[in-house]
Write an enzyme that holds these catalytic residues in place. Sequence first.
Site, mmCIF file in Angstrom:
data_model
loop_
_atom_site.group_PDB
_atom_site.id
_atom_site.type_symbol
_atom_site.label_atom_id
_atom_site.label_comp_id
_atom_site.label_asym_id
_atom_site.label_seq_id
_atom_site.Cartn_x
_atom_site.Cartn_y
_atom_site.Cartn_z
ATOM 1 N N GLY A 94 0.849 -1.202 0.000
ATOM 2 C CA GLY A 94 0.000 0.000 0.000
ATOM 3 C C GLY A 94 0.875 1.239 0.000
ATOM 4 N N GLY A 96 2.697 3.739 1.399
ATOM 5 C CA GLY A 96 3.195 4.001 2.741
ATOM 6 C C GLY A 96 3.743 5.405 2.890
ATOM 7 N N ARG A 97 3.960 6.046 1.758
ATOM 8 C CA ARG A 97 4.491 7.420 1.847
ATOM 9 C C ARG A 97 4.021 8.245 0.664
ATOM 10 N NH1 ARG A 97 10.725 7.592 -0.029
ATOM 11 N NH2 ARG A 97 10.707 5.901 -1.531
ATOM 12 N N LYS A 117 4.524 12.075 -3.397
ATOM 13 C CA LYS A 117 5.336 10.985 -2.852
ATOM 14 C C LYS A 117 6.272 11.560 -1.794
ATOM 15 C CE LYS A 117 8.474 7.332 -4.504
ATOM 16 N NZ LYS A 117 8.989 6.641 -5.689
ATOM 17 N N ASP A 129 8.594 6.094 7.936
ATOM 18 C CA ASP A 129 8.231 7.440 8.390
ATOM 19 C C ASP A 129 7.351 8.185 7.392
ATOM 20 O OD1 ASP A 129 10.023 7.948 6.385
ATOM 21 O OD2 ASP A 129 11.431 9.110 7.613
ATOM 22 N N GLY A 130 7.090 7.563 6.252
ATOM 23 C CA GLY A 130 6.224 8.201 5.261
ATOM 24 C C GLY A 130 6.895 9.317 4.485
ATOM 25 N N ARG A 180 4.122 13.112 -8.540
ATOM 26 C CA ARG A 180 4.228 12.141 -9.624
ATOM 27 C C ARG A 180 2.940 12.130 -10.437
ATOM 28 N NH1 ARG A 180 6.410 6.241 -8.148
ATOM 29 N NH2 ARG A 180 4.422 5.913 -7.122
ATOM 30 N N ARG A 187 -1.610 -1.316 -10.088
ATOM 31 C CA ARG A 187 -0.454 -2.192 -10.280
ATOM 32 C C ARG A 187 -0.900 -3.646 -10.342
ATOM 33 N NH1 ARG A 187 3.218 0.906 -6.754
ATOM 34 N NH2 ARG A 187 2.112 2.856 -6.403
ATOM 35 N N ASP A 256 4.407 -5.089 -7.217
ATOM 36 C CA ASP A 256 3.765 -3.816 -6.880
ATOM 37 C C ASP A 256 4.368 -2.671 -7.684
ATOM 38 O OD1 ASP A 256 5.980 -4.597 -5.061
ATOM 39 O OD2 ASP A 256 5.824 -2.518 -4.408
HETATM 40 P P1 AMP Z 1 9.111 0.694 -3.053
HETATM 41 O O1 AMP Z 1 10.322 -0.114 -2.770
HETATM 42 O O2 AMP Z 1 9.366 2.152 -3.217
HETATM 43 O O3 AMP Z 1 8.285 0.114 -4.147
HETATM 44 O O4 AMP Z 1 8.237 0.618 -1.737
HETATM 45 C C1 AMP Z 1 7.759 -0.575 -1.199
HETATM 46 C C2 AMP Z 1 6.762 -0.301 -0.103
HETATM 47 O O5 AMP Z 1 7.386 0.373 0.986
HETATM 48 C C3 AMP Z 1 5.602 0.575 -0.521
HETATM 49 O O6 AMP Z 1 4.465 0.085 0.141
HETATM 50 C C4 AMP Z 1 6.002 1.929 -0.016
HETATM 51 O O7 AMP Z 1 4.908 2.768 0.201
HETATM 52 C C5 AMP Z 1 6.699 1.575 1.288
HETATM 53 N N1 AMP Z 1 7.657 2.603 1.712
HETATM 54 C C6 AMP Z 1 8.820 2.932 1.127
HETATM 55 N N2 AMP Z 1 9.439 3.914 1.790
HETATM 56 C C7 AMP Z 1 8.660 4.226 2.845
HETATM 57 C C8 AMP Z 1 8.747 5.176 3.925
HETATM 58 N N3 AMP Z 1 9.789 5.999 4.069
HETATM 59 N N4 AMP Z 1 7.728 5.206 4.803
HETATM 60 C C9 AMP Z 1 6.685 4.389 4.696
HETATM 61 N N5 AMP Z 1 6.534 3.489 3.709
HETATM 62 C C10 AMP Z 1 7.514 3.400 2.792
HETATM 63 MG MG MG Z 2 6.719 0.638 -5.075
#
Ligand code: AMP
Ligand code: MG
Length: 491
Positions: A94, A96-97, A117, A129-130, A180, A187, A256
Amino acid sequence: MSKRKEIIETGWNLDNSYAGLPKSFFTSLNLTPVRSPKMIILNDSLATSLGLNVQALQSENGLAVLAGNRIPEGAFPLAQAYAGHQFGHFTMLGDGRALLLGEQITPKVERFDIQLKGSGRTPYSRGGDGRAALGPMLREYIISEAMHALGIATTRSLAVVTTGEAVIRETDLPGAIMTRVASSHIRVGTFQYASKWGTAQDLKALADYTLQRHFPDVDAEENRYLSLLQDVIKRQAVLIAKWQLVGFIHGVMNTDNMAISGETIDYGPCAFMDVYDPETVFSSIDRQGRYAYGNQPYIAGWNLARFAETLLPLLHDDQELAVKMAEDAISDFSELYQSNWFRGMREKLGIFNEEQQDESLIEDLLSMMKKYRADYTNTFRALTFNMREDAVMFETPEFAQWHELWQARLGRQQESESSSHQLMKRSNPALIPRNHRVEAALEAAVKQEDYSVMERLLDVLSSPYAHSPEQAEYSKLPAQSTRPYRTFCGT
Ligand code: AMP
Ligand code: MG
């Protein structure tokens, strides 16, 4: 200024069709304001094509929207739910940030997701930390815009703003938010989420929504869900062939991170290959080389098989038949990919038609490039302009022999030498975002707040097929480094 006047001035024209899906697909969110937003870069031409006013976006109110401090009229901020196979392991994910502000309807009546983002925590943040750091957000900006200019379907970057707050990684880094723009953020992982945790109705709602949004021409008379599967497979075959043809390595092809629209999405540890080697991996977390350059087509096929599995209940009531349909569709991927790739390779060599021996001509060149560690982009550039760079490969008898065969091949087609040359110029970029150039631009931006290096880089990258004199400098390879280039996820 009245709200109404401001909307008219900025040009936000947001719709929220995604919010019409069953509630389990998203969580609506409040904003998490940041301390002191500052515009670092704004994509003027993209803004204009979206129907947005550049000046208004740069105003305090405009900036507040891009920083997640203000909700523009018509927005319905939400975080999307999705799942995914990360390095082969299935898990709930989902946004997350990130948060989706809504879908901008452009003056040409196209629909694009506007997503922030790095905008703060969400119910899907898990331990994160989002937030996002400036370096990785600028990196996504540069590489996604370079991909767009290379003619490759991709999400795009409207802006990067800093937040005035530090994000804590190994050290404190300046926090940033990227806006973005995507044809959608649906996805493979969104379908996996629906299939695993949703009801039959949820899955159908998602499939119907996706068909309407991305494949409106699919005939209502046919098996619409089979068409959805086949069309997604076709788009990925085109996309991955284009990646391979320019030497792009995504680095984290988790399910994803595969968009149903066929756009390249999620620029984390991605980078362009320099020396031609199918085993090239840049990502520090990809220890097994699962997402190596040469593996990308297989992984795409694997991801598409996961997509197909989610659609089984919709393909046919008879599950055996459904499986057969899915298998047939998936088995087409490899051929579709190959034909796209071969066509692209022929074009890179100035070849217009097809001959049986083309495959070995192409394979012989690639194996020579591998053997002599030739730079992928510069080899094709050298062939285009009949240059002999000081690369070992060009001095070998093997190459001389290959060159003769290639010239003879060109001689057997009707098209003139000059049309061949034009075709090669259109198919072989003068430059790619070279790793050392990207790093230099990011270092100047993050450490010195000097954005001029990045701006010049973006400028030359915006017309990669121009082959103009000022680009020559950017085609140069870095001084030999003893350490291999490594990239990081930037999360
Ligand atoms: P990604 O590797 O960017 O595709 O991210 C994989 C998952 O990790 C996704 O669900 C992102 O939303 C979550 N995510 C990545 N970085 C962060 C962050 N700093 N805080 C919270 N969720 C994150
Ligand atoms: Mg991703």
